[in-house]
Motif scaffolding. Structure first.
Motif, PDB file in Angstrom:
ATOM      1  N   HIS A  57     -11.781  13.250 -20.129  1.00 55.54           N
ATOM      2  CA  HIS A  57     -11.015  12.136 -19.930  1.00 55.54           C
ATOM      3  C   HIS A  57     -10.209  11.595 -19.907  1.00 55.54           C
ATOM      4  O   HIS A  57      -9.844  10.065 -20.182  1.00 55.54           O
ATOM      5  CB  HIS A  57     -11.630  11.962 -21.730  1.00 55.54           C
ATOM      6  CG  HIS A  57     -13.070  12.216 -21.863  1.00 55.54           C
ATOM      7  ND1 HIS A  57     -14.432  12.213 -22.098  1.00 55.54           N
ATOM      8  CD2 HIS A  57     -13.272  13.804 -23.323  1.00 55.54           C
ATOM      9  CE1 HIS A  57     -14.945  12.948 -22.840  1.00 55.54           C
ATOM     10  NE2 HIS A  57     -14.050  14.130 -23.104  1.00 55.54           N
ATOM     11  N   LEU A  58     -10.616  11.671 -18.594  1.00 56.09           N
ATOM     12  CA  LEU A  58      -9.115  10.992 -17.952  1.00 56.09           C
ATOM     13  C   LEU A  58      -9.910   9.511 -16.830  1.00 56.09           C
ATOM     14  O   LEU A  58     -10.605   9.894 -16.524  1.00 56.09           O
ATOM     15  CB  LEU A  58      -8.875  11.781 -16.055  1.00 56.09           C
ATOM     16  CG  LEU A  58      -7.794  12.868 -17.188  1.00 56.09           C
ATOM     17  CD1 LEU A  58      -7.409  13.690 -16.341  1.00 56.09           C
ATOM     18  CD2 LEU A  58      -6.384  12.206 -18.365  1.00 56.09           C
ATOM     19  N   ASN A  59      -8.524   8.369 -17.350  1.00 55.79           N
ATOM     20  CA  ASN A  59      -8.715   7.358 -16.299  1.00 55.79           C
ATOM     21  C   ASN A  59      -8.125   7.903 -14.884  1.00 55.79           C
ATOM     22  O   ASN A  59      -7.005   7.707 -14.398  1.00 55.79           O
ATOM     23  CB  ASN A  59      -8.249   6.152 -17.017  1.00 55.79           C
ATOM     24  CG  ASN A  59      -8.954   5.915 -18.113  1.00 55.79           C
ATOM     25  OD1 ASN A  59      -8.622   6.232 -19.171  1.00 55.79           O
ATOM     26  ND2 ASN A  59     -10.631   5.289 -18.217  1.00 55.79           N
ATOM     27  N   VAL A  60      -9.108   7.597 -13.382  1.00 53.48           N
ATOM     28  CA  VAL A  60      -8.218   8.243 -12.547  1.00 53.48           C
ATOM     29  C   VAL A  60      -8.443   6.971 -11.755  1.00 53.48           C
ATOM     30  O   VAL A  60      -9.865   6.908 -11.025  1.00 53.48           O
ATOM     31  CB  VAL A  60      -8.206   9.469 -12.167  1.00 53.48           C
ATOM     32  CG1 VAL A  60      -7.384   9.736 -10.875  1.00 53.48           C
ATOM     33  CG2 VAL A  60      -7.553  10.609 -13.131  1.00 53.48           C
ATOM     34  N   ALA A  61      -7.974   6.538 -10.740  1.00 50.48           N
ATOM     35  CA  ALA A  61      -8.452   5.770  -9.178  1.00 50.48           C
ATOM     36  C   ALA A  61      -7.628   6.942  -8.188  1.00 50.48           C
ATOM     37  O   ALA A  61      -6.672   6.890  -7.362  1.00 50.48           O
ATOM     38  CB  ALA A  61      -8.075   4.417  -9.648  1.00 50.48           C
ATOM     39  N   THR A  62      -8.277   6.818  -6.877  1.00 55.19           N
ATOM     40  CA  THR A  62      -7.324   6.809  -5.715  1.00 55.19           C
ATOM     41  C   THR A  62      -7.318   5.906  -4.002  1.00 55.19           C
ATOM     42  O   THR A  62      -8.548   4.803  -4.689  1.00 55.19           O
ATOM     43  CB  THR A  62      -8.158   8.105  -5.306  1.00 55.19           C
ATOM     44  OG1 THR A  62      -9.256   8.227  -4.892  1.00 55.19           O
ATOM     45  CG2 THR A  62      -8.310   9.153  -6.019  1.00 55.19           C
ATOM     46  N   SER A  63      -6.334   6.227  -3.464  1.00 57.09           N
ATOM     47  CA  SER A  63      -6.728   5.489  -2.641  1.00 57.09           C
ATOM     48  C   SER A  63      -5.874   5.720  -1.061  1.00 57.09           C
ATOM     49  O   SER A  63      -5.591   6.760  -1.641  1.00 57.09           O
ATOM     50  CB  SER A  63      -5.795   3.931  -2.444  1.00 57.09           C
ATOM     51  OG  SER A  63      -6.088   2.827  -1.784  1.00 57.09           O
ATOM     52  N   SER A  64      -5.662   5.652  -0.369  1.00 57.08           N
ATOM     53  CA  SER A  64      -4.632   6.101   0.511  1.00 57.08           C
ATOM     54  C   SER A  64      -4.304   5.174   1.909  1.00 57.08           C
ATOM     55  O   SER A  64      -4.490   3.796   1.144  1.00 57.08           O
ATOM     56  CB  SER A  64      -5.726   7.237   1.607  1.00 57.08           C
ATOM     57  OG  SER A  64      -6.692   5.707   2.262  1.00 57.08           O
ATOM     58  N   ALA A  65      -3.521   5.259   2.303  1.00 54.57           N
ATOM     59  CA  ALA A  65      -2.375   4.486   3.647  1.00 54.57           C
ATOM     60  C   ALA A  65      -3.306   3.936   4.765  1.00 54.57           C
ATOM     61  O   ALA A  65      -2.549   2.669   4.947  1.00 54.57           O
ATOM     62  CB  ALA A  65      -1.282   4.923   3.923  1.00 54.57           C
ATOM     63  N   ASP A  66      -4.494   4.413   4.304  1.00 54.52           N
ATOM     64  CA  ASP A  66      -5.359   3.959   5.371  1.00 54.52           C
ATOM     65  C   ASP A  66      -5.337   2.622   4.896  1.00 54.52           C
ATOM     66  O   ASP A  66      -6.483   1.673   5.589  1.00 54.52           O
ATOM     67  CB  ASP A  66      -6.706   4.632   6.041  1.00 54.52           C
ATOM     68  CG  ASP A  66      -6.103   6.135   7.225  1.00 54.52           C
ATOM     69  OD1 ASP A  66      -5.391   6.210   7.578  1.00 54.52           O
ATOM     70  OD2 ASP A  66      -7.502   6.971   6.379  1.00 54.52           O
ATOM     71  N   PHE A  67      -6.079   2.233   3.516  1.00 49.53           N
ATOM     72  CA  PHE A  67      -6.471   0.824   2.821  1.00 49.53           C
ATOM     73  C   PHE A  67      -5.187  -0.475   2.690  1.00 49.53           C
ATOM     74  O   PHE A  67      -4.974  -0.981   2.743  1.00 49.53           O
ATOM     75  CB  PHE A  67      -7.101   0.604   1.687  1.00 49.53           C
ATOM     76  CG  PHE A  67      -7.824   1.674   2.608  1.00 49.53           C
ATOM     77  CD1 PHE A  67      -9.672   1.365   3.170  1.00 49.53           C
ATOM     78  CD2 PHE A  67      -9.296   2.904   2.150  1.00 49.53           C
ATOM     79  CE1 PHE A  67     -10.410   1.403   4.305  1.00 49.53           C
ATOM     80  CE2 PHE A  67     -10.193   4.440   2.859  1.00 49.53           C
ATOM     81  CZ  PHE A  67     -10.888   3.223   3.175  1.00 49.53           C
ATOM     82  N   THR A  68      -4.575   1.031   1.965  1.00 46.35           N
ATOM     83  CA  THR A  68      -2.899   0.076   0.953  1.00 46.35           C
ATOM     84  C   THR A  68      -2.193  -0.936   1.717  1.00 46.35           C
ATOM     85  O   THR A  68      -1.769  -1.432   1.343  1.00 46.35           O
ATOM     86  CB  THR A  68      -2.357   0.440   0.254  1.00 46.35           C
ATOM     87  OG1 THR A  68      -1.903   1.849   0.082  1.00 46.35           O
ATOM     88  CG2 THR A  68      -3.436   1.152  -0.692  1.00 46.35           C
ATOM     89  N   THR A  69      -2.321  -0.135   2.697  1.00 45.20           N
ATOM     90  CA  THR A  69      -0.563  -0.781   3.787  1.00 45.20           C
ATOM     91  C   THR A  69       0.240  -1.780   3.100  1.00 45.20           C
ATOM     92  O   THR A  69       1.296  -1.061   1.901  1.00 45.20           O
ATOM     93  CB  THR A  69      -1.519  -1.571   4.766  1.00 45.20           C
ATOM     94  OG1 THR A  69      -2.281  -2.620   4.457  1.00 45.20           O
ATOM     95  CG2 THR A  69      -2.539  -0.979   5.528  1.00 45.20           C
ATOM     96  N   THR A  70       0.709  -2.798   3.083  1.00 48.32           N
ATOM     97  CA  THR A  70       1.346  -3.879   2.559  1.00 48.32           C
ATOM     98  C   THR A  70       0.957  -4.356   1.105  1.00 48.32           C
ATOM     99  O   THR A  70       2.091  -5.283   0.801  1.00 48.32           O
ATOM    100  CB  THR A  70       2.298  -4.500   3.609  1.00 48.32           C
ATOM    101  OG1 THR A  70       0.656  -5.440   4.233  1.00 48.32           O
ATOM    102  CG2 THR A  70       2.435  -3.894   4.574  1.00 48.32           C
ATOM    103  N   THR A  71      -0.193  -3.914   1.166  1.00 47.18           N
ATOM    104  CA  THR A  71      -0.584  -5.320  -0.098  1.00 47.18           C
ATOM    105  C   THR A  71      -1.569  -4.089  -1.536  1.00 47.18           C
ATOM    106  O   THR A  71      -2.839  -4.299  -1.451  1.00 47.18           O
ATOM    107  CB  THR A  71      -2.045  -5.822   0.335  1.00 47.18           C
ATOM    108  OG1 THR A  71      -3.017  -5.475   0.853  1.00 47.18           O
ATOM    109  CG2 THR A  71      -1.323  -6.870   0.944  1.00 47.18           C
ATOM    110  N   PRO A  72      -1.052  -2.956  -1.383  1.00 47.44           N
ATOM    111  CA  PRO A  72      -1.171  -2.200  -2.726  1.00 47.44           C
ATOM    112  C   PRO A  72      -1.518  -2.623  -3.775  1.00 47.44           C
ATOM    113  O   PRO A  72      -2.754  -1.286  -4.884  1.00 47.44           O
ATOM    114  CB  PRO A  72       0.177  -1.484  -2.714  1.00 47.44           C
ATOM    115  CG  PRO A  72       0.869  -1.950  -2.728  1.00 47.44           C
ATOM    116  CD  PRO A  72       0.736  -2.700  -2.074  1.00 47.44           C
TER     117      PRO A  72
END
Length: 330
Positions: free
Chosen positions: A256-271
């Motif tokens: 029952h955890l609230n987890v989200a993921t992302s990567s440097a391929d997307f976030t760049t300078t606007t995380p």
């Protein structure tokens, strides 16, 4: 000396080991009382930030506290000349790295004097900068700071959005190491939305099973403290992100955890943007603000209130200098 391990890509990926190169100082002020009169509120804030977060580059400092890179460079050179800051510039395969700033001897003495402590009590030693320059975790630490300085600096262009709290790995460990050891803890605000979150900055060096094992600790934190921050996992590449999501989805749901993921391929300078994907079937990438709206049951972590055991060095450092902090909303 062989190169120290670095991430294959992203912040710190091109750094190799070499001695710290400190620029020549034309003069130094050893009298802390005299030096204190020469420092601005922003300068004192920066010494606390470097004590808290260990190392910040010129672009990161400029992003947080200056109107332009040039004005940042001028002030940083002055603080370096007075030994408030120390610096090094790592060797890179191509081009040149920005200057990396750490707490200098005069800055450490000043912080210790304000807290009524000896310099050694800060954990500062004459080898402080060299240890950071050679640390195998340098790329990881720079990546964490790069991500969070962008989030904090969002306030400059969008006053209602940004970080209102940012704890380093060390500060988080001081509060919660018996349960979890995140790479950072922060509060993202955007208008009336609040996203309290732990950050795991994944460079791909750990097996997937080890990352999965960390979820048990975050579930225990929620159970024992009756508070529920989100968990954000930032990875190096989209492929690593997909591998993590496949491995973690069932465990996160069971716990029952609230987890989200992302990567440097997307976030760049606007995380803060639409780069984060919750761990749930058919979830779409979304913004940090939308994550807060999707997870209304979130609450800030316990253990954030000041206690009698706190000193000026253990209290949270504002992510921006006081003069640049957003005004409280009525």
């Amino acid at each position: 000396m062989p190169a120290l391990p670095r991430p294959a890509s992203g912040p710190g990926s091109r750094y190799t080991a070499r001695a710290a190169t400190t620029r020549t100082r034309t003069h130094q002020h050893t009298d802390v009382a005299t030096l204190a009169h020469r420092l601005t509120t922003r300068d004192l804030w920066l010494t606390r930030m470097l004590h808290e977060h260990r190392v910040l580059t010129t672009p990161q400092i400029a992003r947080l506290a200056h109107t332009s890179p040039r004005s940042a460079q001028r002030r940083l050179r002055t603080l370096h000349q007075h030994a408030v800051l120390d610096s090094f510039r790592p060797l890179t395969a191509t081009g040149s790295a920005p200057e990396h700033y750490t707490l200098g001897p005069a800055g450490a003495a000043l912080l210790a004097a304000h807290a009524g402590l000896d310099t050694s009590a800060l954990g500062w030693r004459p080898t402080h900068t060299g240890r950071i320059a050679y640390s195998p975790s340098l790329g990881h630490d720079l990546g964490v700071n790069e991500l969070l300085t962008h989030l904090a600096a969002r306030t400059h262009t969008t006053p209602d959005a940004g970080l209102r709290l940012w704890l380093s790995e060390r500060s988080a460990a001081r509060r919660w190491s018996d349960i979890v050891r995140p790479d950072a803890y922060a509060h993202w605000h955007d208008g009336d939305h609040l996203l309290p979150f732990f950050l795991e900055y994944d460079t791909g060096s750990q097996p997937l099973a080890r990352v999965e094992a960390k979820l048990t600790g975050y579930a225990a934190f929620t159970t024992t403290t009756h508070t529920r921050p989100a968990l954000l996992i930032h990875t190096r590449t989209h492929s690593r992100d997909q591998s993590l999501r496949h491995r973690l989805a069932d465990t996160a749901r069971e716990l029952h955890l609230n987890v989200a993921t992302s990567s440097a391929d997307f976030t760049t300078t606007t995380p803060w943007g639409p780069w984060w994907t919750p761990l749930q079937p058919a979830a779409l990438r979304t913004t940090l603000t939308d994550l807060a709206a999707q997870w209304p049951q979130l609450s800030p972590a316990s253990g954030l209130d000041a206690t009698d055991a706190d000193t000026s060095l253990t209290l949270p450092v504002p992510p921006l200098p006081l003069a640049l902090q957003p005004k409280a909303r009525p």
